[in-house]
Every structure is written in C-alpha cells, then in structure tokens.
Design a protein around this motif. Structure first.
Motif, PDB file in Angstrom:
ATOM      1  N   ARG A   1      43.736  41.830  26.264  1.00 34.08           N
ATOM      2  CA  ARG A   1      42.865  42.449  27.265  1.00 34.08           C
ATOM      3  C   ARG A   1      42.838  43.967  27.059  1.00 34.08           C
ATOM      4  O   ARG A   1      43.881  44.594  26.911  1.00 34.08           O
ATOM      5  N   PRO A   2      41.648  44.590  27.067  1.00 35.83           N
ATOM      6  CA  PRO A   2      41.571  46.034  26.865  1.00 35.83           C
ATOM      7  C   PRO A   2      42.417  46.796  27.881  1.00 35.83           C
ATOM      8  O   PRO A   2      42.569  46.367  29.034  1.00 35.83           O
ATOM      9  N   ALA A   3      42.966  47.948  27.442  1.00 41.15           N
ATOM     10  CA  ALA A   3      43.892  48.712  28.280  1.00 41.15           C
ATOM     11  C   ALA A   3      43.266  49.098  29.615  1.00 41.15           C
ATOM     12  O   ALA A   3      43.894  48.976  30.674  1.00 41.15           O
ATOM     13  N   GLY A   4      42.016  49.571  29.588  1.00 41.24           N
ATOM     14  CA  GLY A   4      41.369  49.972  30.824  1.00 41.24           C
ATOM     15  C   GLY A   4      41.210  48.825  31.793  1.00 41.24           C
ATOM     16  O   GLY A   4      41.370  48.987  33.015  1.00 41.24           O
ATOM     17  N   LEU A   5      40.908  47.644  31.258  1.00 42.07           N
ATOM     18  CA  LEU A   5      40.739  46.468  32.105  1.00 42.07           C
ATOM     19  C   LEU A   5      42.080  46.009  32.667  1.00 42.07           C
ATOM     20  O   LEU A   5      42.162  45.540  33.809  1.00 42.07           O
ATOM     21  N   ARG A   6      43.140  46.166  31.886  1.00 42.29           N
ATOM     22  CA  ARG A   6      44.474  45.792  32.369  1.00 42.29           C
ATOM     23  C   ARG A   6      44.878  46.666  33.552  1.00 42.29           C
ATOM     24  O   ARG A   6      45.482  46.189  34.520  1.00 42.29           O
ATOM     25  N   VAL A   7      44.551  47.955  33.472  1.00 47.50           N
ATOM     26  CA  VAL A   7      44.846  48.852  34.585  1.00 47.50           C
ATOM     27  C   VAL A   7      44.049  48.434  35.817  1.00 47.50           C
ATOM     28  O   VAL A   7      44.580  48.368  36.934  1.00 47.50           O
ATOM     29  N   MET A   8      42.772  48.123  35.615  1.00 49.11           N
ATOM     30  CA  MET A   8      41.934  47.689  36.736  1.00 49.11           C
ATOM     31  C   MET A   8      42.453  46.381  37.326  1.00 49.11           C
ATOM     32  O   MET A   8      42.485  46.215  38.551  1.00 49.11           O
ATOM     33  N   ASP A   9      42.855  45.449  36.463  1.00 48.70           N
ATOM     34  CA  ASP A   9      43.405  44.181  36.943  1.00 48.70           C
ATOM     35  C   ASP A   9      44.617  44.419  37.832  1.00 48.70           C
ATOM     36  O   ASP A   9      44.775  43.785  38.878  1.00 48.70           O
ATOM     37  N   PHE A  10      45.480  45.352  37.413  1.00 49.44           N
ATOM     38  CA  PHE A  10      46.687  45.641  38.193  1.00 49.44           C
ATOM     39  C   PHE A  10      46.323  46.251  39.544  1.00 49.44           C
ATOM     40  O   PHE A  10      46.826  45.832  40.593  1.00 49.44           O
ATOM     41  N   LEU A  11      45.429  47.220  39.531  1.00 48.30           N
ATOM     42  CA  LEU A  11      45.070  47.902  40.767  1.00 48.30           C
ATOM     43  C   LEU A  11      44.372  46.970  41.750  1.00 48.30           C
ATOM     44  O   LEU A  11      44.594  47.048  42.965  1.00 48.30           O
ATOM     45  N   LEU A  12      43.526  46.083  41.223  1.00 49.27           N
ATOM     46  CA  LEU A  12      42.722  45.215  42.083  1.00 49.27           C
ATOM     47  C   LEU A  12      43.344  43.845  42.303  1.00 49.27           C
ATOM     48  O   LEU A  12      42.773  43.025  43.034  1.00 49.27           O
ATOM     49  N   ARG A  13      44.485  43.580  41.700  1.00 52.87           N
ATOM     50  CA  ARG A  13      45.101  42.253  41.797  1.00 52.87           C
ATOM     51  C   ARG A  13      45.274  41.774  43.234  1.00 52.87           C
ATOM     52  O   ARG A  13      44.927  40.627  43.550  1.00 52.87           O
ATOM     53  N   PRO A  14      45.799  42.589  44.156  1.00 50.27           N
ATOM     54  CA  PRO A  14      45.923  42.092  45.538  1.00 50.27           C
ATOM     55  C   PRO A  14      44.580  41.671  46.116  1.00 50.27           C
ATOM     56  O   PRO A  14      44.487  40.646  46.795  1.00 50.27           O
ATOM     57  N   GLY A  15      43.545  42.450  45.845  1.00 53.00           N
ATOM     58  CA  GLY A  15      42.219  42.090  46.337  1.00 53.00           C
ATOM     59  C   GLY A  15      41.705  40.808  45.719  1.00 53.00           C
ATOM     60  O   GLY A  15      41.108  39.968  46.404  1.00 53.00           O
ATOM     61  N   TYR A  16      41.929  40.652  44.406  1.00 57.48           N
ATOM     62  CA  TYR A  16      41.520  39.413  43.736  1.00 57.48           C
ATOM     63  C   TYR A  16      42.170  38.204  44.406  1.00 57.48           C
ATOM     64  O   TYR A  16      41.507  37.189  44.668  1.00 57.48           O
ATOM     65  N   LEU A  17      43.468  38.307  44.653  1.00 58.41           N
ATOM     66  CA  LEU A  17      44.202  37.181  45.212  1.00 58.41           C
ATOM     67  C   LEU A  17      43.729  36.838  46.625  1.00 58.41           C
ATOM     68  O   LEU A  17      43.564  35.671  46.975  1.00 58.41           O
ATOM     69  N   VAL A  18      43.505  37.860  47.438  1.00 55.31           N
ATOM     70  CA  VAL A  18      43.030  37.638  48.802  1.00 55.31           C
ATOM     71  C   VAL A  18      41.649  36.983  48.784  1.00 55.31           C
ATOM     72  O   VAL A  18      41.379  36.032  49.539  1.00 55.31           O
ATOM     73  N   MET A  19      40.770  37.467  47.903  1.00 55.01           N
ATOM     74  CA  MET A  19      39.419  36.902  47.823  1.00 55.01           C
ATOM     75  C   MET A  19      39.442  35.482  47.257  1.00 55.01           C
ATOM     76  O   MET A  19      38.678  34.617  47.704  1.00 55.01           O
ATOM     77  N   ASP A  20      40.318  35.228  46.275  1.00 58.39           N
ATOM     78  CA  ASP A  20      40.431  33.879  45.701  1.00 58.39           C
ATOM     79  C   ASP A  20      40.906  32.883  46.754  1.00 58.39           C
ATOM     80  O   ASP A  20      40.388  31.755  46.840  1.00 58.39           O
ATOM     81  N   ARG A  21      41.892  33.281  47.541  1.00 56.90           N
ATOM     82  CA  ARG A  21      42.382  32.399  48.604  1.00 56.90           C
ATOM     83  C   ARG A  21      41.259  32.095  49.593  1.00 56.90           C
ATOM     84  O   ARG A  21      41.069  30.941  49.999  1.00 56.90           O
ATOM     85  N   ALA A  22      40.516  33.136  49.980  1.00 53.23           N
ATOM     86  CA  ALA A  22      39.412  32.930  50.915  1.00 53.23           C
ATOM     87  C   ALA A  22      38.360  32.007  50.315  1.00 53.23           C
ATOM     88  O   ALA A  22      37.773  31.181  51.029  1.00 53.23           O
ATOM     89  N   MET A  23      38.109  32.131  49.009  1.00 53.23           N
ATOM     90  CA  MET A  23      37.133  31.274  48.346  1.00 53.23           C
ATOM     91  C   MET A  23      37.563  29.811  48.401  1.00 53.23           C
ATOM     92  O   MET A  23      36.742  28.918  48.717  1.00 53.23           O
ATOM     93  N   LEU A  24      38.821  29.529  48.099  1.00 54.19           N
ATOM     94  CA  LEU A  24      39.304  28.149  48.150  1.00 54.19           C
ATOM     95  C   LEU A  24      39.165  27.581  49.558  1.00 54.19           C
ATOM     96  O   LEU A  24      38.758  26.423  49.740  1.00 54.19           O
ATOM     97  N   LEU A  25      39.507  28.386  50.559  1.00 47.95           N
ATOM     98  CA  LEU A  25      39.376  27.925  51.937  1.00 47.95           C
ATOM     99  C   LEU A  25      37.903  27.754  52.317  1.00 47.95           C
ATOM    100  O   LEU A  25      37.561  26.862  53.099  1.00 47.95           O
ATOM    101  N   GLY A  26      37.033  28.608  51.757  1.00 49.77           N
ATOM    102  CA  GLY A  26      35.610  28.468  52.007  1.00 49.77           C
ATOM    103  C   GLY A  26      35.049  27.188  51.415  1.00 49.77           C
ATOM    104  O   GLY A  26      34.215  26.513  52.035  1.00 49.77           O
ATOM    105  N   ILE A  27      35.492  26.839  50.203  1.00 43.58           N
ATOM    106  CA  ILE A  27      35.069  25.578  49.582  1.00 43.58           C
ATOM    107  C   ILE A  27      35.579  24.392  50.398  1.00 43.58           C
ATOM    108  O   ILE A  27      34.851  23.421  50.655  1.00 43.58           O
ATOM    109  N   LYS A  28      36.842  24.461  50.798  1.00 38.07           N
ATOM    110  CA  LYS A  28      37.441  23.394  51.605  1.00 38.07           C
ATOM    111  C   LYS A  28      36.638  23.168  52.886  1.00 38.07           C
ATOM    112  O   LYS A  28      36.281  22.028  53.216  1.00 38.07           O
ATOM    113  N   LYS A  29      36.341  24.243  53.584  1.00 40.51           N
ATOM    114  CA  LYS A  29      35.599  24.141  54.845  1.00 40.51           C
ATOM    115  C   LYS A  29      34.239  23.494  54.635  1.00 40.51           C
ATOM    116  O   LYS A  29      33.825  22.613  55.401  1.00 40.51           O
ATOM    117  N   ARG A  30      33.550  23.905  53.600  1.00 36.08           N
ATOM    118  CA  ARG A  30      32.198  23.384  53.357  1.00 36.08           C
ATOM    119  C   ARG A  30      32.235  21.933  52.894  1.00 36.08           C
ATOM    120  O   ARG A  30      31.433  21.108  53.345  1.00 36.08           O
TER     121      ARG A  30
END
Length: 244
Positions: free
Chosen positions: A201-230
């Motif tokens: 993974r490119p260095a710049g993207l790795r830094v972005m992944d680290f910085l945004l990781r908490p947001g990714y995880l929160v949004m992924d969890r919400a997505m799974l719950l959104g699919i479940k609900k629907r």
C-alpha cells in the motif's frame, strides 16, 4: 488586624506558576491526547472484530488469497434474521450513486457531501453487479470523480469480494473488502465483513488509513447494522419493485 503580614523573604504579590490561560491550554492538550489514544487505540481494538466469534476471526474467507500476508486484518460480523438470498440483494446494489452504503447519512452527506440516499427497498435495476464493476464511494461530480472498490469475485448468496487498492500498480492488490454470507439455520444468516491491507500500500494511503481507521470501523459497523435492519424488515416477502 484582618490578616497576617508577610514575613521576611515571603512574597505578598501574584504567585508564580502557570496562569489560567496556560492551564487551560495544558488541559485541552491533555484531553486531545487522551481522545487520540482512545480513538486510535481503544476504539479499533474493540471494533476491528466486532460481532465476530473466535473461529470467524481466523477462518479463511473468499478473497484472503489476494493478500496472503496481510499487515492488517479486521473481521466484523452480525446475525441477520433472514436467509442469505434475502440479504444478498442489499449487498449488490450498494454504492453512493445507487442504493447507498446504509451507514450514517449525517456523515456521508453533512460532512463528506456525497449526496447519498440510502435505499429502504430492493431495486431490481441494480441487481446485475458483475466482476469489474465499481461500488462507488464517491459520485461522478466529486473531486477525483466516481471512485470505489472494484468487484473481483462474487458468488450469489455466498460472497462478494472487492479490490480496494487505489494507487497500486495494475494487477497488485493492497486492500480488500470481503462480504461473506454463512447459513445460520432455517431463518438466519451470518454476515461477515473482512478488511485486509497489504504491505504494498502506498505510504500516503497507509497514513490516511491509520488516521481514518476509527471512522472506517464506525461506518462499517453502521453499514452491517443497516443491512441487517433492511433485510430483516423485508424478510417475509418478495423484493419490492414499487417506486421509492
């Protein structure tokens, strides 16, 4: 009367030490550090395997072979009270310019300005997903254009594997998004989402992944719950084709 006089060598004027403004700044910085440690330390530790059982965390899943020696792996899971065939249609119609990503629209639209409408029904016109298609994370009018992970493998009612490798050389996979549906009895499905990142993974993207990781995880969890609900909301009847 009215108090003690200061003795020799004792100052009676303003006390030395940090003033109120400096103390407030120190308090703010301490709170920011604590929040950062919590967000990037505790939150990913809790959510990276949210909902997954011990065996599910380590079991091989379709798509793992694309990054055999991943640097980072998350496996999240949720039980859906619907059959795999009733969950699958919600997966294949995802995309910000299609049925949405079933997550937090306040973030998607208020913060990121994506213009998402998360669908609450199955759209027959969006059920023809195939290898090579993009599930858009950004719309066509967004800076950089329509972008998102590319479908590299799918088996109806079983799994959907996406290549998420922006900036990687052609033919190199540095990130995956893997949705897997496991039968969980007469009226249930275990829906797994595995995310894998590789060393290329490119260095710049790795830094972005680290910085945004908490947001990714929160949004992924919400997505799974959104699919479940629907899926659970429409589990007792056929997919609706009525206008939204």
């Amino acid at each position: 009367m009215g108090g003690r006089a200061a003795g020799p060598g004792v100052r009676s004027g303003p006390q030395s030490g940090p003033g109120p403004r400096r103390r407030r700044l120190r308090g703010f910085l301490a709170a920011a550090v604590a929040a950062g440690l919590s967000t990037h330390g505790l939150l990913p530790r809790v959510l990276r395997t949210w909902g997954a059982t011990g065996p599910e965390k380590t079991a091989p899943l379709p798509g793992d072979e694309l990054i055999p020696d991943a640097d980072d792996v998350w496996t999240m899971a949720v039980t859906v009270a619907a059959r795999p065939g009733q969950v699958w249609p919600w997966l294949v119609q995802m995309g910000v310019d299609r049925a949405g990503l079933y997550s937090y629209t306040a973030v998607e639209n208020g913060l990121l300005r994506l213009g998402v409408t998360n669908a609450d029904r199955i759209h027959p016109e969006w059920q023809d997903l195939k290898v090579g298609d993009i599930i858009a994370f950004t719309p066509g009018g967004y800076p950089g254009g329509r972008r998102g992970p590319r479908v590299v493998d799918l088996a109806q009612d079983r799994h959907l594997v996406l290549d998420s490798s922006p900036g990687a050389p052609p033919g190199t996979v540095t990130g995956t998004w893997q949705f897997v549906l496991h039968d969980a009895g007469p009226s249930g499905t275990r829906l797994l989402l595995r995310t894998r990142y590789g060393a290329g993974r490119p260095a710049g993207l790795r830094v972005m992944d680290f910085l945004l990781r908490p947001g990714y995880l929160v949004m992924d969890r919400a997505m799974l719950l959104g699919i479940k609900k629907r899926a659970e909301g429409g589990a007792n009847g056929p997919p609706s084709s009525a206008p939204h």
